[in-house]
Design an enzyme around this catalytic site. Structure first.
Site, mmCIF file in Angstrom:
data_model
loop_
_atom_site.group_PDB
_atom_site.id
_atom_site.type_symbol
_atom_site.label_atom_id
_atom_site.label_comp_id
_atom_site.label_asym_id
_atom_site.label_seq_id
_atom_site.Cartn_x
_atom_site.Cartn_y
_atom_site.Cartn_z
ATOM 1 N N LYS A 297 8.761 -14.728 -25.355
ATOM 2 C CA LYS A 297 9.534 -14.108 -24.136
ATOM 3 C C LYS A 297 9.565 -14.478 -22.989
ATOM 4 O O LYS A 297 8.206 -14.821 -22.688
ATOM 5 C CB LYS A 297 10.186 -12.517 -24.890
ATOM 6 C CG LYS A 297 8.693 -12.044 -24.393
ATOM 7 C CD LYS A 297 8.799 -10.839 -25.280
ATOM 8 C CE LYS A 297 7.392 -9.950 -25.306
ATOM 9 N NZ LYS A 297 7.348 -8.989 -24.028
ATOM 10 N N TYR B 24 4.715 -12.697 9.901
ATOM 11 C CA TYR B 24 5.727 -11.691 11.031
ATOM 12 C C TYR B 24 4.731 -10.154 10.795
ATOM 13 O O TYR B 24 4.168 -9.743 9.774
ATOM 14 C CB TYR B 24 6.732 -11.473 9.966
ATOM 15 C CG TYR B 24 7.452 -12.160 9.241
ATOM 16 C CD1 TYR B 24 9.086 -12.552 10.540
ATOM 17 C CD2 TYR B 24 7.864 -13.370 8.641
ATOM 18 C CE1 TYR B 24 9.858 -13.204 9.866
ATOM 19 C CE2 TYR B 24 8.911 -14.027 7.691
ATOM 20 C CZ TYR B 24 9.812 -14.017 9.000
ATOM 21 O OH TYR B 24 11.070 -15.109 9.181
ATOM 22 N N MET C 85 9.021 -15.522 3.167
ATOM 23 C CA MET C 85 10.007 -16.443 2.440
ATOM 24 C C MET C 85 9.246 -18.211 1.484
ATOM 25 O O MET C 85 9.153 -17.998 0.292
ATOM 26 C CB MET C 85 11.651 -16.398 2.556
ATOM 27 C CG MET C 85 12.867 -16.971 1.495
ATOM 28 S SD MET C 85 13.932 -16.523 1.969
ATOM 29 C CE MET C 85 14.190 -15.096 2.308
HETATM 30 C C1 LIG Z 1 6.372 -6.218 -28.720
HETATM 31 C C2 LIG Z 1 5.766 -6.136 -28.072
HETATM 32 N N1 LIG Z 1 4.819 -7.221 -29.313
HETATM 33 C C3 LIG Z 1 3.686 -7.417 -28.609
HETATM 34 C C4 LIG Z 1 3.413 -7.841 -26.956
HETATM 35 C C5 LIG Z 1 2.386 -9.264 -26.575
HETATM 36 O O1 LIG Z 1 1.648 -8.898 -25.270
HETATM 37 P P1 LIG Z 1 0.621 -9.046 -24.633
HETATM 38 O O2 LIG Z 1 1.582 -10.294 -23.719
HETATM 39 O O3 LIG Z 1 0.094 -7.926 -24.049
HETATM 40 O O4 LIG Z 1 -0.504 -10.257 -25.517
HETATM 41 C C6 LIG Z 1 4.439 -7.917 -25.859
HETATM 42 C C7 LIG Z 1 5.046 -7.857 -25.086
HETATM 43 O O5 LIG Z 1 5.214 -7.361 -23.877
HETATM 44 C C8 LIG Z 1 5.004 -6.771 -27.168
HETATM 45 O O6 LIG Z 1 6.728 -6.306 -25.705
#
Ligand SMILES: Cc1ncc(COP(=O)(O)O)c(C=O)c1O
Length: 361
Positions: A35, A256, A305
């Site tokens: 993700k 800055y 930036m």
């Molecule tokens: C439901 C769930 N499982 C697993 C993970 C993986 O976590 P990590 O990146 O700490 O291994 C996440 C990450 O946010 C998550 O939301």
């Protein structure tokens, strides 16, 4: 040559890190978290590179479609399930797997009337203390029975998420684990609990499936260690170049707000093409480590930036065009994160479209 700000991602390091997970959780399948653009590493290229995992986890149907349409055949799990019932048609077409964390999602499945191409494969999410997503222990039995009764559903199993698995001495992870297993006793289906910190610190939680994210990218989920300490390989190195060099007299300031001053002597300052407009953290303090010509120096003054400044007085022969690494093999992202008051997760996810993210072998 155009402005070159490149995040190089090593497929070999990614696959090494998968093997570390496999070695730790020998009997578990791997649901790899890709993700958020694979934690900034490039969704499609990472999904393709992770050819040895058992499934991929995403946060939205858009992310899932992106991978599928790029030709990835691996199972894809929508970690937050559907956001509205219309998504179910695409879930069917592309054989996505659903996490179900709310009764409205069960109702949407119940109301699905189109002909089924196959049953909806479903993980049930249980809240054991994170208090984010999932059915409470009180709701669990109802949700479980409803899903088991639905003819259009193939129940895979149950998952929960740890809130403090990165705190190795905190017993709350064990309590979450015990509550999960108590709720599921006599219940059918597979079990899935562990994120990276769970995989590394809580072996009893490995169960049927593990869900690594950060560790696949070679970083440590623990506050006081680096990926290297855990036998992981950093998958990403962030590169730029020196674009100007200047001498700053004693008493002169840089950047800055003049937040850094050359005290008592003249300093040599290198300006690097990297700023918060690329995703580098504005909060990085004076002295945040940077590698110029593979040698460690520190930032001076505020991050701009498009640029940042480093003190290269200790280096010989620095010139415009010299290579710079902001994090990577010899400069752990965990160290940069500490200097910026943040976590590796956030640094990875901050890149803007100005950064080219490219896969190497
Ligand atoms: C439901 C769930 N499982 C697993 C993970 C993986 O976590 P990590 O990146 O700490 O291994 C996440 C990450 O946010 C998550 O939301």
């Amino acid at each position: 040559m155009s402005r070159q700000v490149i995040a190089k991602v090593s497929q070999q390091a990614l696959l090494h890190n998968v093997e570390v997970v496999r070695a730790l959780a020998k009997d578990s399948k791997i649901l790899a978290m890709v993700k958020a653009n694979a934690y900034g590493h490039g969704l499609v290229q990472v999904a393709k590179a992770l050819s040895t995992v058992d499934a991929l986890g995403v946060a939205s149907i858009e992310e899932a479609l992106h991978i599928r349409q790029a030709g990835v055949k691996t199972d894809i799990v929508l970690m937050e399930g559907i956001f509205n019932a219309d998504e179910l048609t695409l879930v069917q077409t592309h054989r996505f797997i659903l996490v179900v964390h709310h009764f409205s999602q069960i109702q949407a499945l119940q109301a699905y009337e189109k002909p089924l191409l196959q049953k909806f494969k479903v993980w049930l999410k249980v809240n054991t203390g994170m208090n984010r997503l999932g059915f409470s222990p009180a709701e669990f039995q109802d949700a479980y029975s409803m899903l088991k009764r639905l003819p259009q559903v193939e129940f895979i199993g149950s998952m929960t998420h740890f809130a403090k698995a990165d705190e190795k001495d905190n017993e709350s992870t064990l309590r979450q684990y015990q509550q999960f297993y108590a709720l599921l006793s006599e219940k059918e289906g597979l079990r899935c609990l562990a994120n990276s910190a769970g995989i590394l610190a809580w072996p009893q939680s490995h169960a049927d499936w593990v869900r690594p994210g950060l560790m696949l990218y070679g970083a440590s989920p623990f506050p006081n260690s680096t990926g290297r300490d855990l036998n992981l390989k950093p998958a990403m190195s962030l590169h730029s170049t020196v674009i100007a060099i200047r001498e700053v007299n004693a008493g002169e300031q840089v950047g800055y707000g003049g937040m850094w001053e050359s005290f008592g002597h003249c300093s040599k300052i290198a300006i690097i093409a990297m700023g918060y407009g690329d995703g580098y953290p504005w909060h990085a303090k004076n002295g945040t480590p940077v590698l110029v010509n593979q040698q460690r120096v520190g930032t001076v003054g505020r991050i701009s930036m498009d640029m940042l400044a480093v003190d290269v007085s200790s280096l010989n022969d620095v010139k415009v065009g010299d290579p710079v690494v902001l994090w990577g093999d010899d400069l752990p992202i965990e160290e940069v994160a500490r200097h910026a008051g943040t976590i590796p997760y956030e640094l990875f996810c901050r890149f803007t479209e100005r950064v080219t993210v490219e896969m190497t072998n």
